[in-house]
Enzyme design. Structure first.
Site, mmCIF file in Angstrom:
data_model
loop_
_atom_site.group_PDB
_atom_site.id
_atom_site.type_symbol
_atom_site.label_atom_id
_atom_site.label_comp_id
_atom_site.label_asym_id
_atom_site.label_seq_id
_atom_site.Cartn_x
_atom_site.Cartn_y
_atom_site.Cartn_z
ATOM 1 N N TYR A 51 -4.803 19.262 -5.261
ATOM 2 C CA TYR A 51 -5.336 19.912 -6.361
ATOM 3 C C TYR A 51 -6.725 20.052 -6.071
ATOM 4 O O TYR A 51 -7.407 20.974 -6.954
ATOM 5 C CB TYR A 51 -5.342 19.056 -7.708
ATOM 6 C CG TYR A 51 -3.931 18.603 -8.020
ATOM 7 C CD1 TYR A 51 -2.658 19.164 -7.542
ATOM 8 C CD2 TYR A 51 -3.733 17.755 -9.298
ATOM 9 C CE1 TYR A 51 -1.535 18.594 -7.906
ATOM 10 C CE2 TYR A 51 -2.539 17.169 -9.633
ATOM 11 C CZ TYR A 51 -1.352 17.611 -8.983
ATOM 12 O OH TYR A 51 -0.188 17.390 -9.202
ATOM 13 N N HIS A 109 3.354 12.596 -2.296
ATOM 14 C CA HIS A 109 3.452 13.698 -3.118
ATOM 15 C C HIS A 109 4.856 14.340 -3.102
ATOM 16 O O HIS A 109 5.428 14.680 -4.150
ATOM 17 C CB HIS A 109 2.264 14.905 -2.979
ATOM 18 C CG HIS A 109 1.962 15.721 -3.993
ATOM 19 N ND1 HIS A 109 0.713 15.730 -4.168
ATOM 20 C CD2 HIS A 109 2.706 16.066 -4.925
ATOM 21 C CE1 HIS A 109 0.740 16.796 -5.318
ATOM 22 N NE2 HIS A 109 1.764 16.886 -5.752
#
Ligand code: NAD
Length: 276
Positions: A51, A109
């Site tokens: 991010y 992830h």
């Protein structure tokens, strides 16, 4: 201020069931937005190395003055960091950016089947947990096709963070998780703004209860025991989403939303099979 329910994970740790996600929060705006989320009452923040905003989250944590043990901070290792050395390096980089000596939850992830087995990375996360750099460990996007390989290591994830919302309920993945007491974290809990949940069944329930469609949708997740961290850059929506913890649905409401599942056709984001 709204009381946020907590859940106990299979490793004995507790997690605020309702948190704040920062996917697509501009790194330049992250400190301000996470500060607003703390002011609204959120204590659980979900970020990820990819991010690009861990530093902003870290600055907001440092400025908040909130005792560390009242916060629950999750981050995730990205797909290009595989194997023991890379996992250790990635964890160190995330902690440095966050300005923390440990996170509360560290996740792989994506399974990235094209990049080989995630087992060595997973076993390294367990070592990092033993060393105190993360309190809990888990996986993300490991649906029923990918979780078995992780379970074969004998190290059971505390959570599996997967896309899940009313038209995409991931029944096979959630049933497998339940068999191992793995908590489900629903990402995209509101359908990422790509589905119109404001009309139809959810809209009708919202109108009857005098609340918003987003609150009904979040209350449905919470009633099922899932962990959610909706994202919004707007303070009024942060407040609205947090107040969903006070919305009570009837068994009929829950059954009506359960019936919106479209199986695989309901997915609005990437299939883990295709992410590398
Ligand atoms: P979401 O379902 O939370 O949707 C976010 C969007 O919904 C916002 O951009 C906003 O436009 C809208 N919204 C928020 N509150 C609203 C309200 N009260 N009323 C109307 N609209 C509202 O989707 P998300 O942000 O993708 O998912 C939440 C979090 O999950 C992310 O921030 C991130 O932390 C995590 N996530 C993880 C993965 C993963 O692969 N592990 C992928 C995506 C997201």
């Amino acid at each position: 201020m709204t009381t946020i329910p907590t859940l106990q994970l299979n490793d004995g740790r507790s997690i605020p069931q309702l948190g704040f996600g920062v996917f697509k929060v501009d790194p330049a705006e992250t400190e301000r937005i996470v500060t607003e989320a703390f002011e609204a009452g959120y204590r659980h923040i979900d970020t990820a190395a990819i991010y690009g905003n861990e530093e902003g989250v870290g600055r907001a944590i440092a400025a908040s003055g909130i005792p560390r043990d009242e916060l629950f901070i999750t981050t995730k290792i990205w797909n290009d960091r595989r194997g023991a050395a890379e996992a250790r390096a990635a964890m160190g980089e995330s902690l440095e950016k966050l300005g923390l000596d440990h996170v509360d939850l560290y996740l792989i992830h994506w399974p990235t089947p094209a990049n080989g087995s995630p087992v060595e990375t997973w076993e390294t996360l367990a070592e990092l947990r033993s060393e105190g750099l993360t309190t809990s460990i888990g996986v993300s996007n490991f649906d029923e096709r990918y979780l078995p390989e992780i379970l074969e290591t004998g190290i059971v994830p505390a959570v599996n963070q997967i896309e899940l919302h009313p038209q995409f309920q991931q029944r096979a993945a959630t049933e497998l998780a339940a068999q191992h007491s793995i908590a489900i974290e629903a990402w995209g809990p509101l359908g990422q703004g790509k589905v119109d949940y404001s009309s139809g069944v959810i809209g009708e329930i919202a109108e009857r209860l005098g609340v918003s469609w987003a609150q009904v949708t979040l209350a449905w997740h919470l009633a099922a025991g899932r962990i959610v961290f909706p994202k919004s850059n707007r303070r009024e929506r942060m407040d609205e989403n947090l107040a969903a913890a006070q919305v009570e649905l009837t068994a009929d409401d829950i059954a009506a939303i359960d019936a919106l599942d479209q199986g695989a056709a309901g997915r609005v984001s990437a299939d883990p099979a295709e992410v590398s």
